[in-house]
Motif scaffolding. Structure first.
Motif, PDB file in Angstrom:
ATOM      1  N   LEU A 146      -4.545  -7.720 -10.881  1.00  0.00           N
ATOM      2  CA  LEU A 146      -5.302  -6.539 -11.309  1.00  0.00           C
ATOM      3  C   LEU A 146      -5.305  -5.457 -10.241  1.00  0.00           C
ATOM      4  CD1 LEU A 146      -8.368  -8.219 -13.072  1.00  0.00           C
ATOM      5  CD2 LEU A 146      -6.481  -6.992 -14.152  1.00  0.00           C
ATOM      6  N   SER A 147      -5.315  -5.850  -8.978  1.00  0.00           N
ATOM      7  CA  SER A 147      -5.273  -4.856  -7.904  1.00  0.00           C
ATOM      8  C   SER A 147      -3.978  -4.061  -7.942  1.00  0.00           C
ATOM      9  CB  SER A 147      -5.424  -5.550  -6.540  1.00  0.00           C
ATOM     10  OG  SER A 147      -6.662  -6.220  -6.452  1.00  0.00           O
ATOM     11  N   TYR A 148      -2.864  -4.732  -8.234  1.00  0.00           N
ATOM     12  CA  TYR A 148      -1.588  -4.034  -8.333  1.00  0.00           C
ATOM     13  C   TYR A 148      -1.539  -3.138  -9.564  1.00  0.00           C
ATOM     14  CZ  TYR A 148       0.799  -6.451  -4.533  1.00  0.00           C
ATOM     15  OH  TYR A 148       1.190  -6.893  -3.299  1.00  0.00           O
ATOM     16  N   VAL A 149      -2.082  -3.619 -10.670  1.00  0.00           N
ATOM     17  CA  VAL A 149      -1.983  -2.864 -11.921  1.00  0.00           C
ATOM     18  C   VAL A 149      -2.804  -1.584 -11.859  1.00  0.00           C
ATOM     19  CG1 VAL A 149      -2.549  -2.912 -14.378  1.00  0.00           C
ATOM     20  CG2 VAL A 149      -1.440  -4.885 -13.322  1.00  0.00           C
ATOM     21  N   TYR A 150      -4.038  -1.682 -11.347  1.00  0.00           N
ATOM     22  CA  TYR A 150      -4.947  -0.544 -11.404  1.00  0.00           C
ATOM     23  C   TYR A 150      -5.064   0.203 -10.072  1.00  0.00           C
ATOM     24  CZ  TYR A 150      -6.348  -2.414 -15.909  1.00  0.00           C
ATOM     25  OH  TYR A 150      -6.341  -2.861 -17.202  1.00  0.00           O
ATOM     26  N   GLY A 151      -4.656  -0.415  -8.967  1.00  0.00           N
ATOM     27  CA  GLY A 151      -4.697   0.286  -7.684  1.00  0.00           C
ATOM     28  C   GLY A 151      -6.090   0.741  -7.288  1.00  0.00           C
ATOM     29  N   SER A 152      -7.084  -0.106  -7.487  1.00  0.00           N
ATOM     30  CA  SER A 152      -8.475   0.255  -7.222  1.00  0.00           C
ATOM     31  C   SER A 152      -8.950  -0.434  -5.957  1.00  0.00           C
ATOM     32  CB  SER A 152      -9.359  -0.165  -8.402  1.00  0.00           C
ATOM     33  OG  SER A 152     -10.724  -0.048  -8.082  1.00  0.00           O
ATOM     34  N   ARG A 153      -9.656   0.316  -5.106  1.00  0.00           N
ATOM     35  CA  ARG A 153     -10.228  -0.275  -3.898  1.00  0.00           C
ATOM     36  C   ARG A 153     -11.310  -1.290  -4.242  1.00  0.00           C
ATOM     37  NH1 ARG A 153     -11.816   4.626   0.004  1.00  0.00           N
ATOM     38  NH2 ARG A 153     -12.804   5.329  -1.925  1.00  0.00           N
ATOM     39  N   LEU A 154     -12.015  -1.062  -5.357  1.00  0.00           N
ATOM     40  CA  LEU A 154     -13.022  -2.025  -5.781  1.00  0.00           C
ATOM     41  C   LEU A 154     -12.394  -3.369  -6.112  1.00  0.00           C
ATOM     42  CD1 LEU A 154     -15.878  -2.812  -6.703  1.00  0.00           C
ATOM     43  CD2 LEU A 154     -15.333  -1.819  -8.936  1.00  0.00           C
ATOM     44  N   VAL A 197      -3.893 -14.264  -0.652  1.00  0.00           N
ATOM     45  CA  VAL A 197      -4.622 -13.166  -0.029  1.00  0.00           C
ATOM     46  C   VAL A 197      -3.756 -12.470   1.014  1.00  0.00           C
ATOM     47  CG1 VAL A 197      -6.642 -12.559   1.351  1.00  0.00           C
ATOM     48  CG2 VAL A 197      -6.856 -14.229  -0.492  1.00  0.00           C
ATOM     49  N   ALA A 198      -3.091 -13.270   1.866  1.00  0.00           N
ATOM     50  CA  ALA A 198      -2.288 -12.678   2.943  1.00  0.00           C
ATOM     51  C   ALA A 198      -1.020 -12.031   2.405  1.00  0.00           C
ATOM     52  CB  ALA A 198      -1.941 -13.743   3.978  1.00  0.00           C
ATOM     53  N   GLY A 199      -0.312 -12.738   1.504  1.00  0.00           N
ATOM     54  CA  GLY A 199       0.943 -12.210   0.991  1.00  0.00           C
ATOM     55  C   GLY A 199       0.754 -11.143  -0.073  1.00  0.00           C
ATOM     56  N   GLY A 200      -0.034 -11.481  -1.101  1.00  0.00           N
ATOM     57  CA  GLY A 200      -0.213 -10.535  -2.191  1.00  0.00           C
ATOM     58  C   GLY A 200      -0.930  -9.273  -1.776  1.00  0.00           C
ATOM     59  N   MET A 201      -2.085  -9.425  -1.143  1.00  0.00           N
ATOM     60  CA  MET A 201      -2.826  -8.250  -0.723  1.00  0.00           C
ATOM     61  C   MET A 201      -2.212  -7.594   0.503  1.00  0.00           C
ATOM     62  SD  MET A 201      -4.755  -8.318  -3.185  1.00  0.00           S
ATOM     63  CE  MET A 201      -5.390  -6.711  -2.774  1.00  0.00           C
ATOM     64  N   GLY A 202      -1.487  -8.382   1.313  1.00  0.00           N
ATOM     65  CA  GLY A 202      -0.801  -7.788   2.452  1.00  0.00           C
ATOM     66  C   GLY A 202       0.295  -6.829   2.019  1.00  0.00           C
ATOM     67  N   TYR A 203       1.053  -7.198   0.997  1.00  0.00           N
ATOM     68  CA  TYR A 203       2.084  -6.287   0.487  1.00  0.00           C
ATOM     69  C   TYR A 203       1.452  -5.058  -0.154  1.00  0.00           C
ATOM     70  CZ  TYR A 203       6.215  -4.630  -1.981  1.00  0.00           C
ATOM     71  OH  TYR A 203       7.239  -3.847  -2.447  1.00  0.00           O
ATOM     72  N   TYR A 204       0.332  -5.292  -0.834  1.00  0.00           N
ATOM     73  CA  TYR A 204      -0.401  -4.147  -1.409  1.00  0.00           C
ATOM     74  C   TYR A 204      -0.820  -3.194  -0.288  1.00  0.00           C
ATOM     75  CZ  TYR A 204      -4.069  -1.535  -3.853  1.00  0.00           C
ATOM     76  OH  TYR A 204      -4.842  -0.544  -4.378  1.00  0.00           O
ATOM     77  N   TRP A 205      -1.341  -3.732   0.817  1.00  0.00           N
ATOM     78  CA  TRP A 205      -1.744  -2.883   1.937  1.00  0.00           C
ATOM     79  C   TRP A 205      -0.555  -2.135   2.514  1.00  0.00           C
ATOM     80  CZ3 TRP A 205       0.226  -4.054   6.847  1.00  0.00           C
ATOM     81  CH2 TRP A 205      -0.193  -3.183   7.861  1.00  0.00           C
ATOM     82  N   TRP A 206       0.596  -2.797   2.590  1.00  0.00           N
ATOM     83  CA  TRP A 206       1.773  -2.146   3.167  1.00  0.00           C
ATOM     84  C   TRP A 206       2.200  -0.950   2.328  1.00  0.00           C
ATOM     85  CZ3 TRP A 206       4.097  -2.511   7.747  1.00  0.00           C
ATOM     86  CH2 TRP A 206       5.354  -1.939   7.884  1.00  0.00           C
ATOM     87  N   ARG A 207       2.093  -1.062   1.002  1.00  0.00           N
ATOM     88  CA  ARG A 207       2.487   0.026   0.118  1.00  0.00           C
ATOM     89  C   ARG A 207       1.398   1.087   0.003  1.00  0.00           C
ATOM     90  NH1 ARG A 207       6.592  -1.201  -3.455  1.00  0.00           N
ATOM     91  NH2 ARG A 207       6.427   1.037  -3.922  1.00  0.00           N
ATOM     92  N   ARG A 208       0.132   0.674   0.105  1.00  0.00           N
ATOM     93  CA  ARG A 208      -0.985   1.609  -0.049  1.00  0.00           C
ATOM     94  C   ARG A 208      -1.957   1.401   1.109  1.00  0.00           C
ATOM     95  NH1 ARG A 208      -2.281   0.554  -6.492  1.00  0.00           N
ATOM     96  NH2 ARG A 208      -0.177   0.998  -7.269  1.00  0.00           N
ATOM     97  N   PRO A 209      -1.637   1.933   2.267  1.00  0.00           N
ATOM     98  CA  PRO A 209      -2.470   1.669   3.464  1.00  0.00           C
ATOM     99  C   PRO A 209      -3.753   2.493   3.483  1.00  0.00           C
ATOM    100  CG  PRO A 209      -0.656   3.101   4.038  1.00  0.00           C
ATOM    101  CD  PRO A 209      -0.448   2.750   2.585  1.00  0.00           C
ATOM    102  N   ASP A 210      -4.614   2.255   2.518  1.00  0.00           N
ATOM    103  CA  ASP A 210      -5.905   2.927   2.492  1.00  0.00           C
ATOM    104  C   ASP A 210      -6.792   2.369   3.602  1.00  0.00           C
ATOM    105  OD1 ASP A 210      -8.922   2.621   1.141  1.00  0.00           O
ATOM    106  OD2 ASP A 210      -7.998   4.602   0.940  1.00  0.00           O
ATOM    107  N   ALA A 211      -7.574   3.227   4.233  1.00  0.00           N
ATOM    108  CA  ALA A 211      -8.371   2.797   5.383  1.00  0.00           C
ATOM    109  C   ALA A 211      -9.410   1.753   4.994  1.00  0.00           C
ATOM    110  CB  ALA A 211      -9.045   4.009   6.021  1.00  0.00           C
TER     111      ALA A 211
END
Length: 428
Positions: free
Chosen positions: A138-146, A177-191
């Motif tokens: 869902l984080s990848y689909v919607y790109g929401s910080r929440l 958490v490390a791989g999935g959300m880590g790649y998300y962080w790499w593509r969208r490095p929101d503070a």
């Protein structure tokens, strides 16, 4: 400067002749209006209605038929996702993402309640891992910080349950958490997402140390690996946000050594085997230095001062002096970097770190000198009071001075007509 400031003070600037109306409009164009955030009232109202319904269902849960229980779970889950998608299509991103997050929480509740309903095996965590997988998707689909925040929290909760209730570490959860959300962080490095992700990964690393029953200083190997990942991030703000939690953890550890560092007493907790530990930490240091060199950030290399293994020193005065030197050197590096970059925020941080190191040195090394401490205390209070009085007096003097009114602009004199001289005869 903000658009609101320009909208409130800009007309006065135009009236005083400081800027023209065209210049004010150009300044407003540089600060476009921010999107109006949806009020909290609809979201809070939805939450209260949902909590009311959940309380009614929970009070009568055991008396409900199994089919009705499943229908309620599937209905609430489907309704939350459908409502979230509807509001997202209508442009209400806040409420839409909030409802999608509610659906994610209901998905986890459905997994737990279904396991209880059919008395599934309690030590099977595959369902909880599926909850983490759903959060990552869902984080990848919607790109929401929440949703990123919820996924990291869900991963931390699942891992905590595995460690406390089952006595094991879920490597699948940590990998998601490390791989999935880590790649998300790499593509969208929101503070914000970077900080949340780093804190969640540190929690995962701490639980791994607990399960392995290793020396607690091994925690800083994965912690600084997270820091090194921030060195390789092209977005500097996102990289520094990821590095914040590891640096805070390292500073608190060094602060604890300086204050309570009797390592002879806690040697069995702090001192891992020397060569393996230094080898692992050195490998992470090399990765970090390579990233700093590749991204042009070698000025942040003094951050690694906090990882000097001073806990191998004997406790007492040698350790206190060594850790204080490290704290002062780190604070000085932050201040020097802030002055070079003219960064007021970093300058404030460096000043706080320097004052903190001074306080540790004072209470650790000179606590017995009570007369000197009273002298320094009284002197500091007097200086602070004098500074406050002078600032107040200066403000009063400036307020008493009448404002200077700029002189009225004199219109330029009209050029003399040359027709008379042109028509005048030479003998006139």
């Amino acid at each position: 400067m903000s658009r609101k400031f320009l909208e409130t003070d800009g007309p006065a600037w135009v009236a005083e002749g400081l800027i023209s109306e065209a210049q004010r409009q150009k300044l407003l164009a540089r600060y476009p209006p921010e999107a109006q955030a949806l009020g909290l009232l609809p979201l809070l109202g939805s939450v209260l209605v949902g909590l009311s319904a959940l309380s009614v269902v929970a009070a009568n849960w055991q008396a409900l038929p199994d089919a009705l229980r499943l229908a309620l779970l599937l209905g609430s889950l489907t309704g939350a996702y459908a409502a979230g998608a509807y509001f997202l299509r209508r442009g209400n991103a806040d409420l839409g993402h909030g409802l999608i997050g509610l659906g994610l929480m209901l998905f986890g509740a459905s997994i737990i309640l279904t396991s209880q309903l059919y008395q599934l095996v309690g030590y099977d965590v595959s369902g909880l891992v599926a909850w983490v997988v759903a959060g990552v998707a869902l984080s990848y689909v919607y790109g929401s910080r929440l949703l990123v925040l919820l996924t990291v929290l869900i991963g931390a909760a699942v891992q905590t349950y595995c460690v406390q209730a089952l006595g094991s570490f879920s490597y699948a959860t940590a990998a998601m958490v490390a791989g999935g959300m880590g790649y998300y962080w790499w593509r969208r490095p929101d503070a914000v997402s970077s900080t949340v992700l780093a804190a969640g990964l540190l929690w995962q690393a701490g639980l791994l140390i607990v399960v392995l029953q290793a020396k607690i200083t091994w925690f800083f190997v994965p912690a600084m690996f997270i820091y090194a990942a921030g060195d390789w991030q092209p977005n500097r703000a996102g990289g520094r946000a990821l590095q914040g939690p590891p640096l805070v953890a390292a500073y608190l550890f060094m602060f604890g050594l300086a204050t309570f560092g009797e390592t002879d007493t806690y040697a069995n907790v702090l001192r891992p085997p020397l060569l393996p530990y230094l080898g692992a930490l050195g490998a992470v240091l090399a990765l970090s230095v390579a990233g700093k060199r590749a991204r042009g950030r070698l000025d942040t290399l003094p951050d690694w001062l906090l990882l000097l293994p001073g806990f191998y020193l004997p406790g007492g005065l040698p350790l206190a002096v060594a850790t204080l030197v490290v704290l002062y050197a780190h604070a000085g590096s932050v201040l020097a970097r802030a002055h070079r970059q003219e960064d007021p925020n970093q300058l404030t941080v460096g000043a706080i770190l320097f004052v903190t190191a001074t306080m540790v040195a004072y209470f650790k090394l000179t606590w017995a000198f009570l007369d000197k401490s009273l002298f320094f205390l009284l002197g500091g209070v007097l200086l602070l009071g004098l500074s406050w009085y002078l600032r107040r007096r200066n403000a009063q003097v400036l307020a008493a001075v009448p404002p200077v009114v700029p002189p009225a602009s004199v219109p330029p004199a009209a050029p003399k007509s040359s027709s008379t001289s042109e028509n005048r005869l030479p003998n006139d």
